[in-house]
Design a protein around this motif. Structure first.
Motif, PDB file in Angstrom:
ATOM      1  N   VAL A   1      -8.669   1.127  30.203  1.00 10.91           N
ATOM      2  CA  VAL A   1      -9.005  -0.376  29.857  1.00 10.91           C
ATOM      3  C   VAL A   1     -10.378  -0.541  30.005  1.00 10.91           C
ATOM      4  CG1 VAL A   1      -8.855  -2.909  30.256  1.00 10.91           C
ATOM      5  CG2 VAL A   1      -6.710  -1.333  30.305  1.00 10.91           C
ATOM      6  N   ALA A   2     -11.084  -0.165  31.122  1.00  9.77           N
ATOM      7  CA  ALA A   2     -12.357  -0.263  31.405  1.00  9.77           C
ATOM      8  C   ALA A   2     -13.397   0.529  30.418  1.00  9.77           C
ATOM      9  CB  ALA A   2     -12.741  -0.252  33.285  1.00  9.77           C
ATOM     10  N   SER A   3     -12.597   1.843  30.169  1.00  9.20           N
ATOM     11  CA  SER A   3     -13.432   2.591  29.582  1.00  9.20           C
ATOM     12  C   SER A   3     -13.494   2.146  27.983  1.00  9.20           C
ATOM     13  CB  SER A   3     -12.854   4.227  29.468  1.00  9.20           C
ATOM     14  OG  SER A   3     -12.926   4.512  30.809  1.00  9.20           O
ATOM     15  N   PHE A   4     -12.393   1.699  27.343  1.00  6.51           N
ATOM     16  CA  PHE A   4     -12.513   0.926  26.112  1.00  6.51           C
ATOM     17  C   PHE A   4     -13.490  -0.107  25.982  1.00  6.51           C
ATOM     18  CE2 PHE A   4      -7.948   2.544  25.090  1.00  6.51           C
ATOM     19  CZ  PHE A   4      -8.491   3.471  23.880  1.00  6.51           C
ATOM     20  N   GLN A   5     -13.272  -0.963  27.173  1.00  6.52           N
ATOM     21  CA  GLN A   5     -14.161  -2.139  27.054  1.00  6.52           C
ATOM     22  C   GLN A   5     -15.640  -1.827  27.232  1.00  6.52           C
ATOM     23  OE1 GLN A   5     -12.403  -4.267  30.404  1.00  6.52           O
ATOM     24  NE2 GLN A   5     -11.137  -5.597  29.037  1.00  6.52           N
ATOM     25  N   HIS A   6     -15.960  -0.825  28.108  1.00  8.93           N
ATOM     26  CA  HIS A   6     -17.319  -0.483  28.025  1.00  8.93           C
ATOM     27  C   HIS A   6     -17.816   0.282  26.735  1.00  8.93           C
ATOM     28  CE1 HIS A   6     -20.864   1.380  29.776  1.00  8.93           C
ATOM     29  NE2 HIS A   6     -20.735   2.428  28.897  1.00  8.93           N
ATOM     30  N   ALA A   7     -17.252   1.151  26.312  1.00  7.43           N
ATOM     31  CA  ALA A   7     -17.369   1.824  24.877  1.00  7.43           C
ATOM     32  C   ALA A   7     -17.635   0.867  23.817  1.00  7.43           C
ATOM     33  CB  ALA A   7     -16.531   2.608  24.588  1.00  7.43           C
ATOM     34  N   VAL A   8     -16.885  -0.187  23.651  1.00  9.09           N
ATOM     35  CA  VAL A   8     -16.843  -1.012  22.511  1.00  9.09           C
ATOM     36  C   VAL A   8     -18.067  -1.918  22.479  1.00  9.09           C
ATOM     37  CG1 VAL A   8     -15.692  -3.077  21.174  1.00  9.09           C
ATOM     38  CG2 VAL A   8     -14.616  -0.894  21.831  1.00  9.09           C
ATOM     39  N   MET A   9     -18.365  -2.825  23.840  1.00  7.42           N
ATOM     40  CA  MET A   9     -19.391  -3.406  24.363  1.00  7.42           C
ATOM     41  C   MET A   9     -20.642  -2.641  24.336  1.00  7.42           C
ATOM     42  SD  MET A   9     -20.584  -6.510  25.222  1.00  7.42           S
ATOM     43  CE  MET A   9     -19.128  -7.471  25.517  1.00  7.42           C
ATOM     44  N   ALA A  10     -20.691  -1.450  24.792  1.00  9.16           N
ATOM     45  CA  ALA A  10     -22.149  -0.994  24.718  1.00  9.16           C
ATOM     46  C   ALA A  10     -22.544  -0.744  23.101  1.00  9.16           C
ATOM     47  CB  ALA A  10     -21.786   0.501  25.247  1.00  9.16           C
TER      48      ALA A  10
ATOM     49  N   THR B   1     -21.240  -1.969  20.103  1.00  5.57           N
ATOM     50  CA  THR B   1     -21.039  -2.935  18.960  1.00  5.57           C
ATOM     51  C   THR B   1     -21.409  -4.246  19.729  1.00  5.57           C
ATOM     52  OG1 THR B   1     -18.605  -3.608  19.478  1.00  5.57           O
ATOM     53  CG2 THR B   1     -19.246  -1.755  18.163  1.00  5.57           C
ATOM     54  N   GLY B   2     -21.553  -4.622  20.998  1.00  8.64           N
ATOM     55  CA  GLY B   2     -21.618  -5.657  21.555  1.00  8.64           C
ATOM     56  C   GLY B   2     -20.594  -6.575  21.505  1.00  8.64           C
ATOM     57  N   GLU B   3     -19.305  -6.168  21.342  1.00  4.71           N
ATOM     58  CA  GLU B   3     -18.046  -7.133  21.235  1.00  4.71           C
ATOM     59  C   GLU B   3     -17.184  -6.774  22.392  1.00  4.71           C
ATOM     60  OE1 GLU B   3     -16.215  -5.511  17.644  1.00  4.71           O
ATOM     61  OE2 GLU B   3     -17.849  -6.517  16.354  1.00  4.71           O
ATOM     62  N   ALA B   4     -16.436  -7.949  22.897  1.00  2.53           N
ATOM     63  CA  ALA B   4     -15.707  -7.771  24.035  1.00  2.53           C
ATOM     64  C   ALA B   4     -14.291  -7.565  23.574  1.00  2.53           C
ATOM     65  CB  ALA B   4     -15.656  -9.316  24.840  1.00  2.53           C
ATOM     66  N   VAL B   5     -13.483  -6.664  24.582  1.00  2.41           N
ATOM     67  CA  VAL B   5     -12.174  -6.499  24.016  1.00  2.41           C
ATOM     68  C   VAL B   5     -11.329  -6.853  25.196  1.00  2.41           C
ATOM     69  CG1 VAL B   5     -10.602  -4.444  23.625  1.00  2.41           C
ATOM     70  CG2 VAL B   5     -12.777  -4.271  22.829  1.00  2.41           C
ATOM     71  N   ASP B   6     -10.210  -7.673  24.953  1.00  2.00           N
ATOM     72  CA  ASP B   6      -9.296  -8.001  25.878  1.00  2.00           C
ATOM     73  C   ASP B   6      -8.314  -7.082  26.398  1.00  2.00           C
ATOM     74  OD1 ASP B   6      -6.646  -8.615  24.769  1.00  2.00           O
ATOM     75  OD2 ASP B   6      -7.918  -9.369  23.199  1.00  2.00           O
ATOM     76  N   GLU B   7      -8.067  -7.348  27.574  1.00  6.49           N
ATOM     77  CA  GLU B   7      -7.122  -6.076  28.240  1.00  6.49           C
ATOM     78  C   GLU B   7      -6.011  -6.218  27.701  1.00  6.49           C
ATOM     79  OE1 GLU B   7      -4.734  -5.362  32.528  1.00  6.49           O
ATOM     80  OE2 GLU B   7      -6.216  -7.006  32.214  1.00  6.49           O
ATOM     81  N   ALA B   8      -5.201  -6.982  26.892  1.00  4.11           N
ATOM     82  CA  ALA B   8      -4.152  -6.804  26.175  1.00  4.11           C
ATOM     83  C   ALA B   8      -4.400  -5.804  25.173  1.00  4.11           C
ATOM     84  CB  ALA B   8      -3.457  -8.109  25.671  1.00  4.11           C
ATOM     85  N   THR B   9      -5.412  -6.181  24.345  1.00  5.25           N
ATOM     86  CA  THR B   9      -5.727  -5.267  23.056  1.00  5.25           C
ATOM     87  C   THR B   9      -6.131  -3.754  23.547  1.00  5.25           C
ATOM     88  OG1 THR B   9      -6.655  -7.245  21.951  1.00  5.25           O
ATOM     89  CG2 THR B   9      -7.329  -4.919  21.088  1.00  5.25           C
ATOM     90  N   ALA B  10      -6.717  -3.645  24.555  1.00  4.27           N
ATOM     91  CA  ALA B  10      -7.008  -2.268  25.194  1.00  4.27           C
ATOM     92  C   ALA B  10      -5.743  -1.732  25.568  1.00  4.27           C
ATOM     93  CB  ALA B  10      -8.146  -2.368  26.215  1.00  4.27           C
ATOM     94  N   ARG B  11      -4.880  -2.301  26.339  1.00  3.48           N
ATOM     95  CA  ARG B  11      -3.707  -1.739  26.759  1.00  3.48           C
ATOM     96  C   ARG B  11      -2.781  -1.153  25.497  1.00  3.48           C
ATOM     97  NH1 ARG B  11      -0.704  -2.334  31.397  1.00  3.48           N
ATOM     98  NH2 ARG B  11      -2.087  -3.118  33.576  1.00  3.48           N
ATOM     99  N   SER B  12      -2.793  -1.873  24.523  1.00  2.64           N
ATOM    100  CA  SER B  12      -2.024  -1.663  23.375  1.00  2.64           C
ATOM    101  C   SER B  12      -2.482  -0.316  22.568  1.00  2.64           C
ATOM    102  CB  SER B  12      -1.997  -2.937  22.241  1.00  2.64           C
ATOM    103  OG  SER B  12      -3.333  -2.832  21.612  1.00  2.64           O
ATOM    104  N   TRP B  13      -3.670   0.022  23.078  1.00  6.19           N
ATOM    105  CA  TRP B  13      -4.219   1.305  22.201  1.00  6.19           C
ATOM    106  C   TRP B  13      -3.920   2.536  23.245  1.00  6.19           C
ATOM    107  CZ3 TRP B  13     -10.059  -1.093  22.028  1.00  6.19           C
ATOM    108  CH2 TRP B  13     -10.110  -1.639  21.095  1.00  6.19           C
ATOM    109  N   ILE B  14      -3.254   2.410  24.324  1.00  3.64           N
ATOM    110  CA  ILE B  14      -3.012   3.493  25.144  1.00  3.64           C
ATOM    111  C   ILE B  14      -1.677   4.326  24.660  1.00  3.64           C
ATOM    112  CG2 ILE B  14      -2.342   3.967  27.569  1.00  3.64           C
ATOM    113  CD1 ILE B  14      -3.908   1.778  28.498  1.00  3.64           C
ATOM    114  N   GLY B  15      -2.034   5.584  24.656  1.00  7.23           N
ATOM    115  CA  GLY B  15      -0.837   6.438  24.016  1.00  7.23           C
ATOM    116  C   GLY B  15      -1.125   7.105  22.956  1.00  7.23           C
ATOM    117  N   ARG B  16      -2.097   6.636  22.253  1.00 10.54           N
ATOM    118  CA  ARG B  16      -2.684   7.290  20.901  1.00 10.54           C
ATOM    119  C   ARG B  16      -3.934   8.029  21.297  1.00 10.54           C
ATOM    120  NH1 ARG B  16      -3.682   2.425  17.047  1.00 10.54           N
ATOM    121  NH2 ARG B  16      -4.041   4.223  15.711  1.00 10.54           N
ATOM    122  N   PRO B  17      -4.300   8.839  20.219  1.00  5.77           N
ATOM    123  CA  PRO B  17      -5.441   9.615  20.328  1.00  5.77           C
ATOM    124  C   PRO B  17      -6.566   8.695  20.263  1.00  5.77           C
ATOM    125  CG  PRO B  17      -3.935  10.912  18.933  1.00  5.77           C
ATOM    126  CD  PRO B  17      -3.202   9.401  19.241  1.00  5.77           C
TER     127      PRO B  17
END
Length: 219
Positions: free
Chosen positions: A28-37, A39-55
């Motif tokens: 979750v922290a990796s997703f949030q860091h990468a997207v913010m760094a 694009t400057g956009e914030a990603v909420d935890e629920a969205t980041a969690r929903s991405w887990i399990g996929r490439p």
């Protein structure tokens, strides 16, 4: 456990993230860091969690076709640098794997992670020699919920798919197991919510490692 339990299968395949190793906070922290760094956009935890399990890359390209590859690079760099700080073992998993091995149960991991980082995650929590990586991102062109990775894992395990159980924490895990003709066990301690997992109707839903062990070792 569910009221109608499936027969215990001879071989067991496991998902990695959120199933054998607690990488949820790290991912979750990796997703949030990468997207913010990037694009400057914030990603909420629920969205980041929903991405887990996929490439990783397809998820980030869906988020931003323009910046997906750069986010992929930033994610991997930050994730690797912070793995040892943020990764956690799940209590009881090492003992479960040892007991399955002692019982001669064929077992392995099928994950959407790259092989090198998956092995690094296992090594970081002391499971590097406890279980084999049978299927990683590089091994198939299709990925969960497609059954191809699980079918490859069963082949490498030397067990027919119908005689396998796949254990995972995400809806894609349950869907892939069903498509592969395997029994599915959904665990509630990872990325997926209980409601989302139950909606995919796994063969069995467990809420603790002890409950999972009691089922898998009832042979």
């Amino acid at each position: 456990m569910s009221a109608a339990e499936p027969d215990v299968a001879r071989g067991v395949l496991f998902d990695l993230d959120g199933t054998l190793v607690d990488t949820i906070g790290l991912i979750v922290a990796s997703f949030q860091h990468a997207v913010m760094a990037v694009t400057g956009e914030a990603v909420d935890e629920a969205t980041a969690r929903s991405w887990i399990g996929r490439p990783l890359l397809p998820v980030l390209l869906e988020r931003s076709p323009t910046h997906g590859e750069e986010m992929d690079r930033v994610y991997r760099e930050w994730n690797r640098a912070n793995t040892e700080r943020l990764i956690r073992p799940y209590a009881g998993i090492a003992e479960l794997l040892a007991d399955l091995a002692a019982d001669g149960v064929p077992m392995g991991i099928v994950t959407s992670k790259r092989r090198e980082i998956a092995q690094y995650a296992l090594d970081s929590v002391g499971l590097g020699s406890a279980i084999a990586l049978l299927g990683t991102l590089e091994d198939t062109s299709e990925h969960k919920p497609d059954p191809a990775p699980l079918l490859l894992g069963a082949k490498r395990l030397g067990v027919e798919p119908r005689d396998c159980t796949y254990v995972g924490d995400a809806t894609v895990d349950v869907l892939a197991a069903r498509a592969a003709g395997m029994r599915s066990i959904a665990v509630s301690w990872g990325a997926g919510t209980t409601a989302d997992l139950e909606a995919t109707t796994p063969d069995l839903m467990v809420g603790s490692v002890g409950e999972l062990a009691a089922y898998l070792l009832a042979r």
